[in-house]
Write a protein that holds these residues in place. Structure first.
Motif, PDB file in Angstrom:
ATOM      1  N   PHE A 193       0.809  -1.217   0.000  1.00 26.15           N
ATOM      2  CA  PHE A 193       0.000   0.000   0.000  1.00 26.15           C
ATOM      3  C   PHE A 193       0.846   1.273   0.000  1.00 26.15           C
ATOM      4  CE2 PHE A 193      -2.850  -3.256   1.594  1.00 26.15           C
ATOM      5  CZ  PHE A 193      -3.984  -3.016   0.836  1.00 26.15           C
TER       6      PHE A 193
ATOM      7  N   HIS B 229      -4.302  -8.224  -4.599  1.00 27.75           N
ATOM      8  CA  HIS B 229      -3.362  -7.304  -5.241  1.00 27.75           C
ATOM      9  C   HIS B 229      -2.332  -8.107  -6.006  1.00 27.75           C
ATOM     10  CE1 HIS B 229      -4.449  -3.507  -3.215  1.00 27.75           C
ATOM     11  NE2 HIS B 229      -4.837  -4.305  -2.246  1.00 27.75           N
TER      12      HIS B 229
ATOM     13  N   GLU C 143      -5.768  -5.522   4.902  1.00 27.14           N
ATOM     14  CA  GLU C 143      -5.898  -4.076   4.736  1.00 27.14           C
ATOM     15  C   GLU C 143      -5.013  -3.338   5.741  1.00 27.14           C
ATOM     16  OE1 GLU C 143      -9.600  -2.222   6.263  1.00 27.14           O
ATOM     17  OE2 GLU C 143     -10.274  -4.290   6.510  1.00 27.14           O
TER      18      GLU C 143
ATOM     19  N   VAL D  30       1.321   5.303   4.847  1.00 32.27           N
ATOM     20  CA  VAL D  30      -0.008   4.791   4.478  1.00 32.27           C
ATOM     21  C   VAL D  30      -1.137   5.470   5.254  1.00 32.27           C
ATOM     22  CG1 VAL D  30       0.926   2.556   3.735  1.00 32.27           C
ATOM     23  CG2 VAL D  30       0.118   2.830   6.080  1.00 32.27           C
TER      24      VAL D  30
ATOM     25  N   GLN E 179      -4.714   5.725   4.038  1.00 36.89           N
ATOM     26  CA  GLN E 179      -5.403   4.472   3.763  1.00 36.89           C
ATOM     27  C   GLN E 179      -5.840   3.746   5.031  1.00 36.89           C
ATOM     28  OE1 GLN E 179      -3.348   2.321   0.402  1.00 36.89           O
ATOM     29  NE2 GLN E 179      -1.875   3.942   0.830  1.00 36.89           N
TER      30      GLN E 179
END
Length: 175
Positions: free
Chosen positions: A30, A102, A113, A142, A145
């Protein structure tokens, strides 16, 4: 470490063992810094033996440490931790259902996540291990996110986690 990640993911996929990428490498997917210690994968507790067999068949050396929440798979000196318990709770298929697919190093795999990874990292802080400096680059990279309200709610009774989130607030990294 990338090769260990690729080989372990390929072996588990080929054996149809459910798994997800976790830890620092999940945050790397991410946009966080690349992990430098090991690769973390999570598997449902019911799939531990299948995972160990698949990795052994792929050339990994399997180590069963005294901790009852993981096993270790080694390949060419690189460690892959395969966790089947997170913070004392068994990993179940539902945990993996929330993971997103992904492309990771050319392989399509599920990745936990960022919010879940950050919560597990924060709740693992203790008097024996409390390295905010190691977590700061991940949180900074990150931050957009991560659901910080959820992080606050799920770490509210953990003083080390609360202190780290307060530090992020004070540094104006999160809002």
């Amino acid at each position: 470490m990338r090769e260990a990640l690729r080989h372990s993911a390929s072996a588990l996929k080929a054996a149809e063992v459910p798994f997800a990428l976790a830890g620092s490498y999940a945050l790397w997917v991410f946009g966080g810094p690349e992990g430098s210690h090991d690769v973390d994968l999570v598997v449902p507790e019911a799939s531990v033996e299948d995972a160990a067999e698949a990795l052994a068949a792929a050339g990994f050396e399997i180590e069963r440490p005294p901790e009852d929440w993981l096993f270790k798979a080694w390949r060419q000196g690189v460690l892959v931790d395969v966790l089947h318990r997170l913070l004392g709770a068994p990993v179940e298929s539902a945990c993996l259902d929330g993971a997103e697919e992904h492309d990771v190093l050319g392989i399509r795999i599920r990745v936990l996540e960022p919010t879940v990874v950050m919560i597990t990292k924060l709740l693992s802080l203790s008097e024996q291990y409390c390295d905010f400096g190691a977590l700061l680059p991940y949180a900074r990279a990150v931050r957009e996110q991560i659901d910080w309200q959820r992080v606050r709610a799920e770490t509210a009774d953990h003083p080390f986690a609360e202190t780290f989130v307060h530090l992020l607030d004070s540094l104006d990294i999160i809002g």
